[in-house]
Design a protein around this motif. Structure first.
Motif, short mmCIF file in Angstrom:
data_model
loop_
_atom_site.label_atom_id
_atom_site.label_comp_id
_atom_site.label_asym_id
_atom_site.label_seq_id
_atom_site.Cartn_x
_atom_site.Cartn_y
_atom_site.Cartn_z
N ALA A 275 0.83 -1.21 0.00
CA ALA A 275 0.00 0.00 0.00
C ALA A 275 0.86 1.26 0.00
N GLU A 279 0.66 4.04 -2.97
CA GLU A 279 0.41 5.46 -2.71
C GLU A 279 1.48 6.32 -3.37
N GLN A 280 2.70 5.84 -3.38
CA GLN A 280 3.79 6.60 -4.00
C GLN A 280 3.58 6.80 -5.50
N PRO A 284 -5.05 5.39 -5.08
CA PRO A 284 -5.74 5.62 -3.81
C PRO A 284 -5.73 4.39 -2.92
N VAL A 285 -5.48 4.59 -1.64
CA VAL A 285 -5.44 3.51 -0.66
C VAL A 285 -6.33 3.87 0.51
N HIS A 287 -7.60 2.21 4.38
CA HIS A 287 -7.11 1.18 5.29
C HIS A 287 -8.22 0.41 6.01
N GLY A 374 -2.72 10.52 -7.95
CA GLY A 374 -2.76 10.58 -6.50
C GLY A 374 -3.18 11.93 -6.02
#
Length: 374
Positions: A275, A279-280, A284-285, A287, A374
């Motif tokens: 994850a 994200e890098q 989209p992440v 949790h 992102g």
């Protein structure tokens, strides 16, 4: 040359990668297959010579691991017996995709062992980690299936021993379109946990789950038991993919240029590392599945579709590097007076340098559009 190829049977990624590598590897050597563990819906494309219970985790229904079921299904005595009785000395080389029986048997018998897995990418500190780095998770990367040296796979070649993902032929042959539906594969969540949020999207949803055996429909959500053929058809035509932060599903989504929302499994350190990497690169992440899930879905759907990531076919690279590493191992062993593998310091050998001109990976980069999402 005889090779034993060990495959971790927990989850689908290890098996799908092995099914891609094994045909190419078998052109150059005699290969026997060992599978341990459970929970994979993908079967081996090659005959399995050794099948063991192994070790692994059972998915829960609320986003995490069912530790009680995992303990009940693990059999330490049988695991140890498998290691001790495996005739590993019949082989010149063991290749393991994070499979512990073959790896530990090779270690104890001093047979050279090369890791070929996504987890091997975390042997390098250059692979992304979450802010809350976990010592136990790091220990598992190194000790669950110990190897002499390794080739790792990740979304980007973060270090010299890391290659981009092996994309299976079934995915390479797809022709991605946008038919308007959302494909969802979150095996650690039950349909009941997901349905209230998925029904709010106002779009058709194809939900694939390990928790049901027969297809059914709930509003605009079509629920299917996990099937590789049905999943690939859905993935080919989806407008977006919602999946865990395992390795293969996001890799395939990136390759096909799909909008994605990834939700790492609770208490699964590898997925939280993935994850951080996703994200890098602008994916989209989220949790956990809660009220924010519906908002995150809508935000993701509002994004422009990213450009497909051009992951090259690296199967020849993988096989060439395997044999190069083995040759180097043999040279080291002979120079050391044919001492056993444990005494030859295999990790001190020059690691494969994928930055050479013959490698596919030096020119690899994510497009600006993908990173900008992102």
């Amino acid at each position: 040359m005889k090779i034993l190829y060990g495959i971790q049977g927990t989850g689908n990624g290890h098996m799908s990668r092995a099914n891609a590598i094994l045909p190419r590897l078998s052109e150059y050597a005699e290969v026997d297959v060992l599978v341990s563990g459970h929970s994979s819906e993908i079967t081996s494309a090659f005959p399995v010579k050794y099948q063991y219970p192994g070790l692994g985790f059972t998915f829960g229904k609320n986003g995490g691991i069912n530790y009680w079921q995992s303990v009940l299904r693990s059999k330490p005595a049988a695991f140890w017996k498998s290691i001790r009785t495996l005739p590993v000395k019949e082989y010149d080389l063991v290749v393991t995709d994070f499979e512990p029986v073959s790896a530990w048997a090779a270690k104890l018998a001093c047979v050279p062992c090369i890791g070929v897995s996504h987890q091997a990418a975390f042997l390098s500190d250059k692979s992304p980690r979450p802010a809350d780095r976990q010592w136990f998770g790091e220990l598992l990367f190194r000790s669950f299936a110990p190897v002499d040296t390794a080739i790792g796979f990740h979304y980007q070649p973060y270090d010299h021993h890391i290659l981009t993902p092996v994309i299976r032929d079934e995915v390479r042959s797809l022709h991605p379109t946008d038919q308007g539906h959302i494909t969802v594969y979150l095996p650690a969540y039950s349909p009941e946990r997901l349905l209230p949020y998925l029904q709010q999207t106002g779009r058709p949803v194809h939900l694939f789950t390990k928790h049901e055996q027969q297809p059914r429909t709930s509003g605009m959500v079509e629920i299917y038991p996990v099937s590789s053929e049905a999943y690939l058809k859905s993935l080919e035509g989806c407008t977006a993919l919602v999946c865990g932060a395992g390795f293969e599903s996001p890799s395939e989504g990136l390759f096909l240029g799909k909008r994605m929302l990834c939700i790492p499994m609770k208490q699964q350190y590898e997925q939280h590392c993935n994850a951080a990497a996703l994200e890098q690169i602008g994916v989209p992440v989220l949790h956990k599945v809660d009220a924010e899930f519906g908002i995150a879905l809508q935000n993701m759907l509002a994004l422009p579709a990213p450009e497909p990531v051009n992951y090259p076919d690296i199967l020849t690279e993988v096989c060439d590097t395997l044999f190069s590493l083995y040759s180097n191992f043999e040279i080291v062993r002979k120079c050391a007076g044919k001492k056993p593998a444990a005494e030859t310091k295999v990790l001190s050998m020059p690691a494969p340098d994928f930055r050479e001109e013959r490698s596919h990976t030096p020119g690899f980069a994510f497009s600006n559009q993908t990173a900008a999402n992102g």
